[in-house]
Design an enzyme around this catalytic site. Structure first.
Site, PDB file in Angstrom:
ATOM      1  N   PHE A  94       0.668  -1.198  -0.138  1.00  0.00           N
ATOM      2  CA  PHE A  94      -0.239   0.430   0.095  1.00  0.00           C
ATOM      3  C   PHE A  94       1.166   1.221  -0.114  1.00  0.00           C
ATOM      4  O   PHE A  94       0.406   2.000  -1.061  1.00  0.00           O
ATOM      5  CB  PHE A  94      -0.873  -0.169   0.976  1.00  0.00           C
ATOM      6  CG  PHE A  94      -2.068   1.277   1.132  1.00  0.00           C
ATOM      7  CD1 PHE A  94      -2.597   1.667   0.671  1.00  0.00           C
ATOM      8  CD2 PHE A  94      -1.344   1.587   2.298  1.00  0.00           C
ATOM      9  CE1 PHE A  94      -3.456   3.255   0.623  1.00  0.00           C
ATOM     10  CE2 PHE A  94      -2.061   3.637   2.362  1.00  0.00           C
ATOM     11  CZ  PHE A  94      -3.113   3.636   1.929  1.00  0.00           C
TER      12      PHE A  94
ATOM     13  N   SER B 264       9.538  -8.348  -4.451  1.00  0.00           N
ATOM     14  CA  SER B 264       8.031  -8.928  -3.727  1.00  0.00           C
ATOM     15  C   SER B 264       8.872 -10.545  -3.509  1.00  0.00           C
ATOM     16  O   SER B 264       9.518 -11.377  -3.914  1.00  0.00           O
ATOM     17  CB  SER B 264       7.127  -8.711  -4.393  1.00  0.00           C
ATOM     18  OG  SER B 264       6.627  -9.266  -3.565  1.00  0.00           O
ATOM     19  N   ARG B 265       8.187 -10.921  -2.169  1.00  0.00           N
ATOM     20  CA  ARG B 265       8.513 -12.373  -2.282  1.00  0.00           C
ATOM     21  C   ARG B 265       7.936 -13.715  -3.280  1.00  0.00           C
ATOM     22  O   ARG B 265       7.929 -14.843  -3.875  1.00  0.00           O
ATOM     23  CB  ARG B 265       8.120 -12.709  -0.859  1.00  0.00           C
ATOM     24  CG  ARG B 265       9.154 -12.392   0.194  1.00  0.00           C
ATOM     25  CD  ARG B 265       8.136 -12.915   1.459  1.00  0.00           C
ATOM     26  NE  ARG B 265       7.101 -11.244   1.669  1.00  0.00           N
ATOM     27  CZ  ARG B 265       6.577 -11.746   3.101  1.00  0.00           C
ATOM     28  NH1 ARG B 265       6.877 -12.166   3.992  1.00  0.00           N
ATOM     29  NH2 ARG B 265       5.563 -11.357   3.187  1.00  0.00           N
TER      30      ARG B 265
ATOM     31  N   TYR C 145      13.914 -11.155  -3.003  1.00  0.00           N
ATOM     32  CA  TYR C 145      14.739  -9.217  -3.071  1.00  0.00           C
ATOM     33  C   TYR C 145      15.904  -8.907  -2.899  1.00  0.00           C
ATOM     34  O   TYR C 145      16.584  -8.175  -2.940  1.00  0.00           O
ATOM     35  CB  TYR C 145      14.559  -8.798  -0.723  1.00  0.00           C
ATOM     36  CG  TYR C 145      12.788  -9.191  -0.026  1.00  0.00           C
ATOM     37  CD1 TYR C 145      12.007  -8.310  -1.561  1.00  0.00           C
ATOM     38  CD2 TYR C 145      12.684  -9.543   0.837  1.00  0.00           C
ATOM     39  CE1 TYR C 145      10.578  -7.334  -0.814  1.00  0.00           C
ATOM     40  CE2 TYR C 145      11.122  -9.736   0.707  1.00  0.00           C
ATOM     41  CZ  TYR C 145      10.513  -8.291   0.271  1.00  0.00           C
ATOM     42  OH  TYR C 145       9.069  -8.750   0.314  1.00  0.00           O
TER      43      TYR C 145
ATOM     44  N   HIS D  46      12.699  -4.500   8.871  1.00  0.00           N
ATOM     45  CA  HIS D  46      12.996  -3.133   8.392  1.00  0.00           C
ATOM     46  C   HIS D  46      14.651  -3.467   8.113  1.00  0.00           C
ATOM     47  O   HIS D  46      15.358  -3.090   7.363  1.00  0.00           O
ATOM     48  CB  HIS D  46      12.494  -1.860   8.689  1.00  0.00           C
ATOM     49  CG  HIS D  46      11.971  -0.977   8.848  1.00  0.00           C
ATOM     50  ND1 HIS D  46      11.181  -0.163   8.770  1.00  0.00           N
ATOM     51  CD2 HIS D  46      10.128  -1.727   7.838  1.00  0.00           C
ATOM     52  CE1 HIS D  46       9.660   0.057   8.643  1.00  0.00           C
ATOM     53  NE2 HIS D  46       9.626  -0.959   7.507  1.00  0.00           N
TER      54      HIS D  46
ATOM     55  N   LYS E  29       9.140   4.513   7.851  1.00  0.00           N
ATOM     56  CA  LYS E  29       8.891   4.901   9.459  1.00  0.00           C
ATOM     57  C   LYS E  29       8.660   3.743   9.986  1.00  0.00           C
ATOM     58  O   LYS E  29       7.486   2.497   8.832  1.00  0.00           O
ATOM     59  CB  LYS E  29       8.658   6.005   9.727  1.00  0.00           C
ATOM     60  CG  LYS E  29       6.838   6.333   9.027  1.00  0.00           C
ATOM     61  CD  LYS E  29       5.760   5.854   9.658  1.00  0.00           C
ATOM     62  CE  LYS E  29       4.726   5.810   9.032  1.00  0.00           C
ATOM     63  NZ  LYS E  29       3.987   5.190   9.554  1.00  0.00           N
TER      64      LYS E  29
ATOM     65  N   ARG F 112      -0.893  -6.783  10.372  1.00  0.00           N
ATOM     66  CA  ARG F 112       0.439  -5.598  10.971  1.00  0.00           C
ATOM     67  C   ARG F 112       0.076  -4.997  12.277  1.00  0.00           C
ATOM     68  O   ARG F 112       1.317  -4.708  13.070  1.00  0.00           O
ATOM     69  CB  ARG F 112       1.596  -4.819   9.821  1.00  0.00           C
ATOM     70  CG  ARG F 112       0.399  -3.209   9.237  1.00  0.00           C
ATOM     71  CD  ARG F 112       1.065  -3.043   8.092  1.00  0.00           C
ATOM     72  NE  ARG F 112       0.150  -1.398   7.841  1.00  0.00           N
ATOM     73  CZ  ARG F 112       0.874  -0.597   8.562  1.00  0.00           C
ATOM     74  NH1 ARG F 112       1.204  -0.434   9.457  1.00  0.00           N
ATOM     75  NH2 ARG F 112      -0.509  -0.110   8.526  1.00  0.00           N
TER      76      ARG F 112
ATOM     77  N   ASP G 274       3.081   3.011  14.519  1.00  0.00           N
ATOM     78  CA  ASP G 274       2.165   3.349  13.298  1.00  0.00           C
ATOM     79  C   ASP G 274       1.673   4.279  13.164  1.00  0.00           C
ATOM     80  O   ASP G 274       2.398   5.338  12.107  1.00  0.00           O
ATOM     81  CB  ASP G 274       1.283   2.041  12.660  1.00  0.00           C
ATOM     82  CG  ASP G 274       1.197   2.422  11.852  1.00  0.00           C
ATOM     83  OD1 ASP G 274       2.056   2.046  10.494  1.00  0.00           O
ATOM     84  OD2 ASP G 274       0.117   2.871  10.429  1.00  0.00           O
TER      85      ASP G 274
END
Length: 343
Positions: free
Chosen positions: A27, A49-50, A71, A92, A110, A178, A191
């Site tokens: 997103f 992407s996976r 990746y 991350h 972030k 998430r 978040d």
């Protein structure tokens, strides 16, 4: 009282074009690439992407020449200058490290990492390899933040006494996994709360004390928190984040000679009103009309300028500030009793 200064933020269209690799096409990556295509000269070169199918669909949508089902393949692409890491917080460290070890500059969404120890690890790695590393806290690069920066630095509203900022969104229950999942470093703080925490650090500088209260979900992530911070001068920040309900998402900076009110949503392109100490409106800064998430282009432009200039970090948002924010959020989580698997 003087008027508000004009922002010094360069036009993102003037930033040199560099070649971007998009890691994790979800997103936020979609919003980021849309902003790049609409308001910069940046090149979206490759997507990783996976899922090879997902990478190919994203690459086709944004005109990227290459799509990879891993990746590792993405970071090894010699045509990529900068890797944009857009995965959940929990990933991350591993993914940014993968890109840095492949010799790539990195822009990391972030919150930068799960915790300060992981943040310091990435910073040390980037510095040891002389590579550019920036946290994609897009608010710090927006024009209205530069207006605030100048007001604070030049004492336009006197000595700063208090900062207020809130970021509440109705995202739990029933929102993205998430946010609810401890394994993905879920909760409101990393978040949502990262925005007011980073805003307070931006205005006040390093915190000398942090006091937090909050509530946890059944799975042990934070659903909301109120945080009070102070700096060495005794100025205070009153900050709130919640994933239970919606707030005005506004912010204020109060000084001995006046006040700045930043419109909701304060961390997106926003207007500013400046009042004197008697609450008279003195001046206002009008935001760019309907810019919204197109404002993501400013962080990309700053990264491109830094990369072209051979810099290893952004002077607008230095890595030490990123680490300070992560340390502050570690402190908050410790007070609330939030611990992620593997920490």
């Amino acid at each position: 009282m003087s008027t508000l200064p004009a922002p010094r933020t360069p036009d993102p269209m003037d930033a040199p074009a560099v070649r971007w690799g998009i890691l994790a096409p979800g997103f936020i990556a979609n919003l980021f690439c849309t902003a790049l295509r609409q308001g910069t000269r940046q090149e979206i070169t490759a997507v990783g992407s996976r899922s090879a199918e997902r990478a190919k669909a994203f690459a086709d949508e944004f005109g990227a020449a290459s799509a990879y089902g891993s990746y590792q393949e993405l970071v090894n692409d010699p045509q990529v200058d900068i890797v944009y890491v857009a995965s959940p917080h929990s990933e991350h460290l591993q993914q940014a490290r993968l890109a840095l070890e492949a010799g790539k500059a990195v822009l990391v969404e972030k919150a930068f990492t799960r915790n300060a120890a992981e943040a310091r690890e990435l910073v040390e790695l980037a510095r040891s390899k002389n590579l550019l590393l920036i946290e994609a806290m897009w608010a710090r690069f927006l024009p209205h933040y530069d207006v605030i920066r100048q007001v604070v630095e030049n004492g336009v509203i006197g000595d700063i006494t208090t900062v207020y900022a809130d970021h509440d969104q109705p995202l739990y229950p029933g929102g993205p996994d998430r946010l609810a999942n401890p394994a993905l470093a879920g909760g409101a703080l990393l978040d949502l709360g990262v925005y007011p925490m980073s805003f307070a650090e931006f205005v006040l500088g390093p915190f000398t004390s942090i006091t937090a209260v909050g509530a946890l979900t059944d799975l042990g992530v934070d659903s909301q928190e109120t945080v009070v911070v102070t700096n060495a001068a005794g100025a205070q920040g009153v900050l709130h984040a919640s994933m239970l309900a919606r707030s005005a998402t506004s912010a204020s900076v109060c000084g001995t000679a006046g006040r700045l009110d930043i419109d909701g949503t304060f961390y997106m392109p926003a207007g500013i009103k400046m009042y004197d100490r008697d609450d008279n409106l003195v001046d206002q800064y009008e935001k760019v009309a309907d810019e919204g998430h197109a404002g993501l282009r400013y962080q990309a432009a700053e990264a491109a300028r830094c990369f072209a200039a051979g810099k290893t970090e952004s002077e607008v948002f230095p890595l030490d500030a990123t680490v300070r924010v992560m340390e502050a959020m570690d402190n908050v989580r410790a007070q609330l009793g939030v611990r992620y698997p593997g920490e």
